[in-house]
Every structure is written in structure tokens, then in C-alpha cells.
Design a protein around this motif. Structure first.
Motif, mmCIF file in Angstrom:
data_model
loop_
_atom_site.group_PDB
_atom_site.id
_atom_site.type_symbol
_atom_site.label_atom_id
_atom_site.label_comp_id
_atom_site.label_asym_id
_atom_site.label_seq_id
_atom_site.Cartn_x
_atom_site.Cartn_y
_atom_site.Cartn_z
ATOM 1 N N ARG A 93 -30.217 -2.849 -24.940
ATOM 2 C CA ARG A 93 -29.869 -1.847 -25.971
ATOM 3 C C ARG A 93 -28.799 -0.877 -25.441
ATOM 4 O O ARG A 93 -27.821 -0.563 -26.139
ATOM 5 C CB ARG A 93 -31.124 -1.059 -26.368
ATOM 6 C CG ARG A 93 -30.902 -0.100 -27.539
ATOM 7 C CD ARG A 93 -32.182 0.663 -27.859
ATOM 8 N NE ARG A 93 -32.496 1.601 -26.797
ATOM 9 C CZ ARG A 93 -31.953 2.827 -26.712
ATOM 10 N NH1 ARG A 93 -31.079 3.225 -27.623
ATOM 11 N NH2 ARG A 93 -32.290 3.633 -25.733
ATOM 12 N N ILE A 94 -28.999 -0.441 -24.147
ATOM 13 C CA ILE A 94 -28.026 0.479 -23.554
ATOM 14 C C ILE A 94 -26.660 -0.193 -23.407
ATOM 15 O O ILE A 94 -25.618 0.401 -23.676
ATOM 16 C CB ILE A 94 -28.542 0.969 -22.180
ATOM 17 C CG1 ILE A 94 -29.766 1.878 -22.369
ATOM 18 C CG2 ILE A 94 -27.452 1.711 -21.411
ATOM 19 C CD1 ILE A 94 -30.487 2.217 -21.090
ATOM 20 N N LYS A 95 -26.690 -1.490 -22.959
ATOM 21 C CA LYS A 95 -25.436 -2.226 -22.825
ATOM 22 C C LYS A 95 -24.718 -2.348 -24.160
ATOM 23 O O LYS A 95 -23.503 -2.187 -24.266
ATOM 24 C CB LYS A 95 -25.738 -3.606 -22.243
ATOM 25 C CG LYS A 95 -24.487 -4.430 -21.958
ATOM 26 C CD LYS A 95 -24.859 -5.753 -21.302
ATOM 27 C CE LYS A 95 -23.598 -6.574 -20.997
ATOM 28 N NZ LYS A 95 -23.944 -7.876 -20.390
ATOM 29 N N LYS A 96 -25.526 -2.620 -25.199
ATOM 30 C CA LYS A 96 -24.936 -2.746 -26.539
ATOM 31 C C LYS A 96 -24.354 -1.420 -26.993
ATOM 32 O O LYS A 96 -23.258 -1.368 -27.567
ATOM 33 C CB LYS A 96 -26.016 -3.230 -27.514
ATOM 34 C CG LYS A 96 -25.479 -3.498 -28.912
ATOM 35 C CD LYS A 96 -26.582 -4.047 -29.811
ATOM 36 C CE LYS A 96 -26.037 -4.326 -31.220
ATOM 37 N NZ LYS A 96 -27.091 -4.843 -32.108
ATOM 38 N N LEU A 97 -25.128 -0.336 -26.719
ATOM 39 C CA LEU A 97 -24.627 1.001 -27.086
ATOM 40 C C LEU A 97 -23.334 1.321 -26.336
ATOM 41 O O LEU A 97 -22.402 1.905 -26.899
ATOM 42 C CB LEU A 97 -25.689 2.062 -26.773
ATOM 43 C CG LEU A 97 -26.919 2.065 -27.682
ATOM 44 C CD1 LEU A 97 -27.947 3.057 -27.174
ATOM 45 C CD2 LEU A 97 -26.548 2.389 -29.135
ATOM 46 N N GLU A 98 -23.279 0.934 -25.013
ATOM 47 C CA GLU A 98 -22.077 1.189 -24.211
ATOM 48 C C GLU A 98 -20.889 0.400 -24.762
ATOM 49 O O GLU A 98 -19.760 0.908 -24.860
ATOM 50 C CB GLU A 98 -22.339 0.799 -22.757
ATOM 51 C CG GLU A 98 -21.158 1.004 -21.824
ATOM 52 C CD GLU A 98 -20.764 2.453 -21.684
ATOM 53 O OE1 GLU A 98 -19.633 2.706 -21.226
ATOM 54 O OE2 GLU A 98 -21.570 3.331 -22.046
ATOM 55 N N GLN A 99 -21.155 -0.862 -25.157
ATOM 56 C CA GLN A 99 -20.094 -1.671 -25.753
ATOM 57 C C GLN A 99 -19.603 -1.053 -27.060
ATOM 58 O O GLN A 99 -18.407 -1.001 -27.336
ATOM 59 C CB GLN A 99 -20.604 -3.098 -25.986
ATOM 60 C CG GLN A 99 -20.827 -3.886 -24.696
ATOM 61 C CD GLN A 99 -21.441 -5.250 -24.959
ATOM 62 O OE1 GLN A 99 -21.891 -5.527 -26.080
ATOM 63 N NE2 GLN A 99 -21.475 -6.108 -23.929
#
Length: 310
Positions: A93-99
Motif C-alpha cells: 500500500r505504501i509503495k503504491k501510495l509512493e508511486q
């Protein structure tokens, strides 16, 4: 959990104590059994039954404890797996948010660049519009000025033609007058040139005479300082009559305006006299020179002949 393990420990100790006796064989009866002796046998039978119960209870509790521990470990492993899954989901989820954040940031940069480009384009268009407006205004002003200039030129041409005719008549009269004046000036110029040539010839003769006198004066002055320099050299020389008598040395000395010796070049002459003279010159350090710039210019590099005087 602590109480459970304490209970298990107590039961294990009790089981060990009970098992330390031999309950597999019954005790032998005494020759004369009595009522008192029959009671212990009955008690042993009762104790063995109770022991079986305790043992079975302990086995059951141990099995229950193992099952509980297994369930506890399985529960821990399940919760660890769930936590791992939750952590992986959170990281995803964090990676997706960062992307998404980077994408939005890039979109914002593109939008800002597009806005800047649009603003620059608008500014350029406005500048071009103002420039064309100024060019049109200048063209209109230039056309008006051209019309005004043409009218003024026509008026000026008319006046100029009238003035030309007037000046032509005046110029004709003036030309005749100037021609007469020119002839007069030519006569005067010829006479003046003859007079100037005569004066120049007289001045040249006088200048030559003065230059000759000045040259003679400078040569005399140079000779005088040459004599002073040789006298100074003789004063500072270490002389030996037996080796220097009747011998000479030619030297070329370079001097500064103060008389300071900058260089000494040895020419023809006796080697001993030349060395002594050169040493005497450097010992003196400075030699007599004329304060007259023209005379000094001639003696800046002076040649002298040294004759030892005894």
C-alpha cells in the motif's frame, strides 16, 4: 501458564514417589493373619486405584498441556503469518501510495512547465502585439513626416531656385572679383616665397654655423671628461713601473647618468695595464660625467686610453 506448569511438576514428583515402590506383586500374608494385618493389604489396593487415577489424570493433563501448547504455537504462527501478510499489504500500500505521489508530482511538474510555457507564449504574443502596434504607429508617424517633408521640400526648392538665380548673378560678379584677387595674391605669394627662401637659406647657414660650434663645444667637453676619467683611473690604479712603464690599454666604459659604471670592455693593450685599469674603474664606482644631456648622450659609452703615470 505458570500455574499449569507448577501443577504438572507437582504431579510428576508425586508420580515418581508412587512408582518408586513395587506394586506389581502383592505382599505375602503372615502365618497368623489378624485383623490388623488385613487392613494394610486393603489400603494398598485402594492406593493403587487412586494411583491409576492420578497417573491417568496426569497423562490427561500432560496431553491437554501439549495440545494447549500446540494450539498456542499454532496460534502464534498464525498471528505471525497474519502479521507478515498485513506488513506485506502495508508495504504494498505504501509503495503504491509512493508511486501515486511520484506520479502526481511528475504530473504537477508537467502542469507547471505547461503553465510556464503558456505564460511565456502569452508574454511573447503580447510583446509581438505591442511591437507591431509600435511599428504601425512609427509607420504612421513616418508617413506624416514624409508628407510634411515633401511639402517643405517643394517650398524649399522654389525658394532655392529663386535664391540660385540670385546667387548666380552674385557669383558671377564675385568670380570676377576673386579672379582679380587671386592674381594679386599670386603675385604677393611669389614675392613672399622668394623672401622666405632667402630667409630660410640665411637661417640654415646660421644653424649650420651654430651646430658646428655646438659640435666643437661638445667634442671639447667630451675630451675634457675623457681626461678627467683617465685621471680618476690613474689615481685608483695600483701601478708597477717595471711592468707598466711605456704600456697602454684601450677601454670602453658604459656609464649611467649619475656616472655609475655599468660595464667595462677591455680592448687592445697590455694585459697587466688593462686588468689594473679595469680594477681601478670598479674601485672608483662612479666617474666624472657631464650634466649636459646632449654631451652625456655622446659619452654614455666612452672609449679611453689609459697610460700609467708614475
Amino acid at each position: 501458564m505458570k500455574a499449569l506448569w507448577l501443577s504438572i511438576g507437582l504431579h510428576v514428583v508425586l508420580l515418581a514417589v508412587l512408582l518408586s515402590g513395587d506394586f506389581s506383586t502383592m505382599p505375602k500374608p503372615l502365618p497368623t493373619p489378624s485383623a490388623q494385618q488385613a487392613k494394610p493389604i486393603e489400603a494398598v489396593a485402594i492406593d493403587k486405584s487412586q494411583l491409576d487415577k492420578v497417573v491417568n489424570k496426569l497423562k490427561k493433563e500432560k496431553a491437554d498441556a501439549r495440545a494447549a501448547e500446540k494450539r498456542r504455537l499454532e496460534n502464534i504462527e498464525r498471528r505471525a503469518a497474519e502479521a507478515k501478510q498485513r506488513r506485506a499489504k502495508e508495504e504494498a500500500r505504501i509503495k503504491k501510495l509512493e508511486q501515486q505521489r511520484k506520479k502526481k508530482e511528475q504530473e504537477k511538474i508537467k502542469a507547471d512547465n505547461a503553465a510556464k510555457a503558456a505564460k511565456a507564449k502569452a508574454a511573447k504574443a503580447e510583446k509581438l502585439r505591442k511591437q507591431k502596434e509600435q511599428e504601425k504607429q512609427k509607420a504612421d508617424e513616418a508617413a506624416a513626416a514624409a508628407r510634411s517633408k515633401r511639402i517643405k521640400e517643394e517650398q524649399a526648392a522654389k525658394k532655392a531656385e529663386e535664391l540660385r538665380k540670385k546667387k548666380k548673378a552674385e557669383a558671377e560678379a564675385k568670380r570676377k572679383k576673386e579672379l582679380e584677387e587671386k592674381k594679386r595674391k599670386e603675385r604677393e605669394a611669389k614675392e613672399r616665397a622668394q623672401q622666405e627662401a632667402l630667409i630660410a637659406e640665411q637661417m640654415a647657414a646660421e644653424m649650420a654655423s651654430r651646430n658646428q660650434a655646438r659640435r666643437q663645444q661638445m667634442l671639447s667637453e667630451i675630451d675634457r671628461f675623457s681626461a678627467l676619467i683617465t685621471q680618476t683611473i690613474n689615481r685608483n690604479m695600483i701601478k708597477d713601473r717595471s711592468t707598466m712603464a711605456g704600456k697602454t690599454c684601450k677601454l670602453t666604459i658604459s656609464l649611467a647618468p649619475s656616472g655609475f659604471v655599468t660595464q667595462v670592455q677591455v680592448g687592445q693593450g697590455d694585459r697587466v695595464v688593462c686588468e689594473a685599469a679595469k680594477t681601478a674603474i670598479y674601485k672608483a664606482g662612479t666617474l666624472p660625467v657631464s650634466k649636459d644631456p646632449e654631451v652625456f648622450k655622446e659619452m654614455r659609452k666612452i672609449a679611453v686610453t689609459v697610460v700609467p703615470e708614475f
